[in-house]
Design a protein around this motif. Structure first.
Motif, short mmCIF file in Angstrom:
data_model
loop_
_atom_site.label_atom_id
_atom_site.label_comp_id
_atom_site.label_asym_id
_atom_site.label_seq_id
_atom_site.Cartn_x
_atom_site.Cartn_y
_atom_site.Cartn_z
N ALA A 95 0.83 -1.23 0.00
CA ALA A 95 0.00 0.00 0.00
C ALA A 95 0.85 1.26 0.00
O ALA A 95 0.71 2.11 -0.88
CB ALA A 95 -0.94 -0.02 1.21
N ASP A 96 1.79 1.36 0.97
CA ASP A 96 2.57 2.60 1.06
C ASP A 96 3.54 2.74 -0.10
O ASP A 96 3.77 3.85 -0.59
CB ASP A 96 3.34 2.63 2.39
CG ASP A 96 2.40 2.88 3.57
OD1 ASP A 96 1.20 3.05 3.30
OD2 ASP A 96 2.88 2.88 4.71
N ALA A 103 -2.89 7.99 0.71
CA ALA A 103 -3.85 7.13 0.01
C ALA A 103 -3.67 5.68 0.44
O ALA A 103 -4.64 4.91 0.47
CB ALA A 103 -3.67 7.26 -1.50
N GLY A 104 -2.43 5.31 0.80
CA GLY A 104 -2.18 3.95 1.26
C GLY A 104 -3.00 3.61 2.48
O GLY A 104 -3.56 2.52 2.59
N ARG A 105 -3.08 4.56 3.43
CA ARG A 105 -3.87 4.33 4.64
C ARG A 105 -5.34 4.14 4.30
O ARG A 105 -6.02 3.28 4.85
CB ARG A 105 -3.69 5.53 5.57
CG ARG A 105 -4.45 5.42 6.86
CD ARG A 105 -4.15 6.63 7.73
NE ARG A 105 -2.79 6.60 8.27
CZ ARG A 105 -2.47 5.98 9.40
NH1 ARG A 105 -3.40 5.37 10.10
NH2 ARG A 105 -1.23 5.99 9.85
N ARG A 106 -5.84 4.94 3.33
CA ARG A 106 -7.26 4.87 2.96
C ARG A 106 -7.60 3.53 2.29
O ARG A 106 -8.65 2.95 2.53
CB ARG A 106 -7.59 6.02 2.01
CG ARG A 106 -9.05 6.22 1.76
CD ARG A 106 -9.39 7.68 1.44
NE ARG A 106 -8.29 8.46 0.90
CZ ARG A 106 -8.18 8.78 -0.40
NH1 ARG A 106 -9.07 8.37 -1.26
NH2 ARG A 106 -7.18 9.51 -0.81
N ALA A 112 -5.55 -5.19 1.91
CA ALA A 112 -5.26 -6.27 2.85
C ALA A 112 -6.31 -7.37 2.74
O ALA A 112 -5.98 -8.56 2.82
CB ALA A 112 -5.21 -5.72 4.28
N THR A 113 -7.58 -6.98 2.54
CA THR A 113 -8.64 -7.99 2.37
C THR A 113 -8.34 -8.86 1.16
O THR A 113 -8.40 -10.09 1.23
CB THR A 113 -10.00 -7.31 2.19
OG1 THR A 113 -10.23 -6.45 3.29
CG2 THR A 113 -11.11 -8.34 2.10
#
Lengths: 276, 74
Positions: A95-96, A103-106, A112-113
């Protein structure tokens, strides 16, 4: 037949086994992925062996994730350390790395799912008595690919508005007007058709070929050991070594495909966010 | 004319062998170039690795479509 493959494919190959035991090994076929339904055959909610494996894998995954999330502490135990390592890998490496911190956090929950779902369903291909990956049937990869497809289109529409996003995606800026006759269909097919298609095919074909590879060496070992001429029995050792080597390889492929599926999803989202 | 050699079975079975040539070369180039780049600039190895897997995934899809086509067009 080895007992493991027998468990995987008994209903599908039993008639063939009874008829033609002496003709050669029972090579795995696509029928392994389409065993007969044992609940609700022909009804609205049929359940076959592959569906049951999928259900069990998802339940185990859900339990593991809930237990992992509950046991979070400042000083982690060994089990929750593994859990933290996995989630951290998805956050840092996927993500990061692709989307950046904000945006990675969002999008981390979605990515992850996808990562853990693909991993859990892939890994059943090498677990004894499951012996089949439900990602080898087109339905599951297709559902995951459609989720990724909707996610990146929605991300683009939210970031730029529907008109601007589709205009930027289909009419790349800077090209001469006449070129759009060729460019727009190519962009449409490659962005909105081929992306979900290749996500699906990549995952499905990897799992099918992995199953064939493993099952072929299982049945070859069993055949060489029990039914082949005495001079050939020694080759069974080589074939069994290949079983072990390819099982390790398939564990690697299961993780790699989960990584690639999650990585490509975040790449598509990041491309949609950056479109201008 | 006499038949000198004959093959029984389906020609689709060699299709995947042919389909694997191109992606094989492609993935080889990808990994080699990534190794080279990582050796030159180890500090960006994370990004290089991610990009390598993205490229490898796109190349690999071609080979896997060859595998699926063998089952579809019997």
């Amino acid at each position: 037949m080895s007992i493991l493959v027998q468990a995987a494919a008994l209903p599908a190959v039993l008639p063939a086994v009874l008829q033609a035991k002496s003709s050669g090994p029972d090579w795995p076929t696509l029928d392994d992925f389409f065993p007969p339904d044992f609940i609700g055959g022909g009804g609205l909610l049929p359940l076959n062996r592959v569906g049951l494996v999928r259900l069990v894998a998802i339940i185990i995954l859900a339990v593991l994730l809930i237990l992992g999330a509950r046991s979070l502490k400042v000083v982690p135990t060994r089990a929750s350390g593994i859990f933290e390592y996995c989630v951290n890998f998805v956050k840092k490496q996927i993500a990061d790395e692709i989307l950046g911190e904000e945006a990675g956090r969002r999008y981390l929950p979605l990515i992850a799912t996808i990562f853990f779902t693909v991993l859990a369903l892939n890994i059943t291909g090498v677990i004894p008595f499951f012996n089949v990956s439900s990602n080898g049937v087109v339905a599951m990869p297709l559902v995951l690919a459609i989720i990724a497809w909707v996610a990146f289109i929605v991300a683009g529409i939210r970031a730029h508005g529907a008109g601007h996003y589709f205009k930027a995606a289909l009419f790349p800026a800077g090209a001469p007007k006449l070129l759009y006759i060729i460019l727009t269909p190519i962009e449409f097919i490659s962005t909105f058709v081929l992306r979900p298609f290749t996500l699906t095919i990549r995952l499905m074909a990897n799992m099918i070929s992995g199953h064939f590879l493993l099952a072929a060496f299982y049945v070859m070992t069993e055949y060489l050991l029990l039914h082949a001429a005495a001079a050939l029995k020694g080759v069974a050792v080589v074939s069994f070594a290949a079983v072990i080597a390819f099982t390790a390889f398939e564990i690697f492929v299961a993780a790699l495909q989960a990584y690639i599926f999650a990585l490509l999803t975040s790449v598509y989202i990041s491309l949609a966010l950056e479109e201008h | 004319m006499d038949i000198l050699a004959a093959v029984s079975g389906n020609i689709a079975t060699i299709g995947y062998g042919i389909a694997a040539i191109g992606p094989g070369i492609g993935i080889g180039l990808l990994v080699a170039k990534t190794q080279e780049a990582t050796a030159r600039q180890p500090e960006v190895s994370g990004l290089l690795r991610a990009n390598m897997f993205i490229g490898a995934a796109l190349v690999e899809a071609l080979g896997l479509i060859g595998l699926v086509a063998g089952f579809l067009f019997k």
